[in-house]
Design an enzyme around this catalytic site. Structure first.
Site, PDB file in Angstrom:
ATOM      1  N   CYS A  42       0.811  -1.223   0.000  1.00  0.00           N
ATOM      2  CA  CYS A  42       0.000   0.000   0.000  1.00  0.00           C
ATOM      3  C   CYS A  42       0.843   1.271   0.000  1.00  0.00           C
ATOM      4  O   CYS A  42       0.533   2.239  -0.685  1.00  0.00           O
ATOM      5  CB  CYS A  42      -0.927  -0.009   1.209  1.00  0.00           C
ATOM      6  SG  CYS A  42      -0.089  -0.469   2.720  1.00  0.00           S
ATOM      7  N   HIS A  72      -3.159   6.088   4.663  1.00  0.00           N
ATOM      8  CA  HIS A  72      -1.736   6.357   4.867  1.00  0.00           C
ATOM      9  C   HIS A  72      -1.404   7.750   4.321  1.00  0.00           C
ATOM     10  O   HIS A  72      -1.758   8.076   3.178  1.00  0.00           O
ATOM     11  CB  HIS A  72      -0.874   5.355   4.098  1.00  0.00           C
ATOM     12  CG  HIS A  72      -0.831   3.976   4.695  1.00  0.00           C
ATOM     13  ND1 HIS A  72      -1.491   3.606   5.842  1.00  0.00           N
ATOM     14  CD2 HIS A  72      -0.156   2.859   4.275  1.00  0.00           C
ATOM     15  CE1 HIS A  72      -1.241   2.336   6.108  1.00  0.00           C
ATOM     16  NE2 HIS A  72      -0.442   1.854   5.182  1.00  0.00           N
TER      17      HIS A  72
HETATM   18  C1  2RA Z   1       1.164  -1.698   6.651  1.00  0.00           C
HETATM   19  N1  2RA Z   1       1.961  -1.619   4.403  1.00  0.00           N
HETATM   20  O1  2RA Z   1       0.734  -0.561   6.561  1.00  0.00           O
HETATM   21  C2  2RA Z   1       1.519  -2.477   5.435  1.00  0.00           C
HETATM   22  C3  2RA Z   1       0.358  -3.306   5.001  1.00  0.00           C
HETATM   23  N2  2RA Z   1       0.595  -3.967   3.789  1.00  0.00           N
HETATM   24  O2  2RA Z   1       1.326  -2.284   7.706  1.00  0.00           O
END
Ligand code: 2RA
Length: 330
Positions: A127, A240
């Site tokens: 991600c 994110h």
């Molecule tokens: C996280 N990128 O945010 C990882 C999940 N695939 O933990």
């Protein structure tokens, strides 16, 4: 034409979202089968496609499926991908099992659909990589990226449904003065930030940080790109954020970058500081596009440098949406 779809890991955060995205994007679904662990087999779940009974992923017959989305774990993908592709089924794998395998395309459809070729197994990026990739790639094509430095603010959804529950429960416990525990994260996540996602590597970066390096280079077809990252978990639910600094080959101005990024597919420009408009987890939640803003000339690299902030829904562009977009290309 419509397709027989299977989702392996259908009870997890990503699996559930794949179902929603298939429906929302009117994916031509002839039949949808949902698979999970033996423990969940036999339970039914409500979906926009009607009520569906969960089947045991371990005994799936892949000859009955056209496309399978794998969202269980890397180990499970390694054990089962070949079985599926040998049976003629396309696999879009959400795990990291094949991302660094030269024979397996790693795809962000807005960037490198051509990489799919005739492969029946396609890897979905991590991600953190997928969310930064679209703005970065477009800036790279136009201005040439010389150096990229990323710092992340990652939501608990990155650790799945269990991570999101831990945030909710531990916040409640903290506010009620009860004992705060941590099971999913290395430290309590409520009212904290944790600069540690995935395991530490020999170079003292974490694997999450190195994924951004390895995957961006592979997707962009730039094996030597100078890029580094610091990944931090914060107590948010499912988006994110990433602060990105770039040095470019050609001179770049914030105005030209805003014009470019405002026109590309997959990006929503949110850059109006006079009105306090910029990317944020609360506004990027459940959005397909990645929000980009706070675009400014970087003070270190001057007219060859830019600094900006992106926010993308970790479960959507960071996982389920990108996987469904890959299937659309197939
Ligand atoms: C996280 N990128 O945010 C990882 C999940 N695939 O933990």
């Amino acid at each position: 034409m419509s397709y027989k779809i299977g989702i392996m890991g259908a009870t997890g955060a990503v699996g559930r979202e794949i179902v929603e995205v298939l429906h929302d994007r009117n994916f031509p679904v002839e039949s949808l089968r949902l698979y999970a662990s033996e423990r969940s087999a036999g339970k039914t779940i409500e979906t926009p496609f009607g009520e569906i009974t969960i089947e045991n992923a371990g005994s799936a017959d892949y000859s009955q499926l056209d496309i399978a989305f794998f969202a269980i774990s890397g180990g499970w993908s390694k054990e089962n991908a070949k079985k599926a592709t040998d049976a003629g089924c396309y696999v879009v794998d959400n795990s990291s099992a094949f991302r660094y395998d030269d024979e397996v395309p790693l795809v962000v459809p807005e960037i490198n659909t051509d990489a799919i070729g005739d492969s029946k197994l396609i890897a979905n990026p991590n991600c953190t990589t997928a969310i930064a990739a679209i703005p970065l790639y477009n800036l790279h094509k136009e201005y040439g990226l010389k150096k990229v430095i990323i710092s992340t603010y990652q939501a608990t959804s990155g650790a799945g449904a269990a991570g999101m529950s831990e945030l909710t429960e531990e916040t409640r416990n903290y506010l009620e003065g009860k004992e705060v525990k941590n099971e999913v994260f290395a430290h309590p996540i409520a009212f904290n930030t944790i600069p540690h996602i995935d395991s530490f590597q020999d170079n003292d970066y974490t694997r999450e940080e190195m994924k951004v390096v390895w995957e961006t280079r592979k997707i962009f077809g730039e094996p030597d790109m100078a890029i580094s990252c610091t990944c931090v978990r914060i107590p948010t639910m499912r988006v994110h954020g990433e602060s990105i600094v770039i040095e470019t080959e050609k001179a770049i101005s914030p105005g030209d970058a805003k014009k470019l990024l405002g026109e590309i597919e997959g990006v929503e420009l949110k850059d109006d500081i006079e009105n306090n408009v910029y990317p944020m987890p609360l506004t990027a939640t459940k959005k397909y596009d990645v929000e980009v803003g706070r675009i400014r000339q970087n003070l270190v690299f001057g007219d060859h440098g830019l600094e900006f902030f992106v926010c993308g829904d970790q479960i959507l562009k960071g996982a389920a949406l990108n996987a469904v977009q890959i299937a659309e290309k197939l």
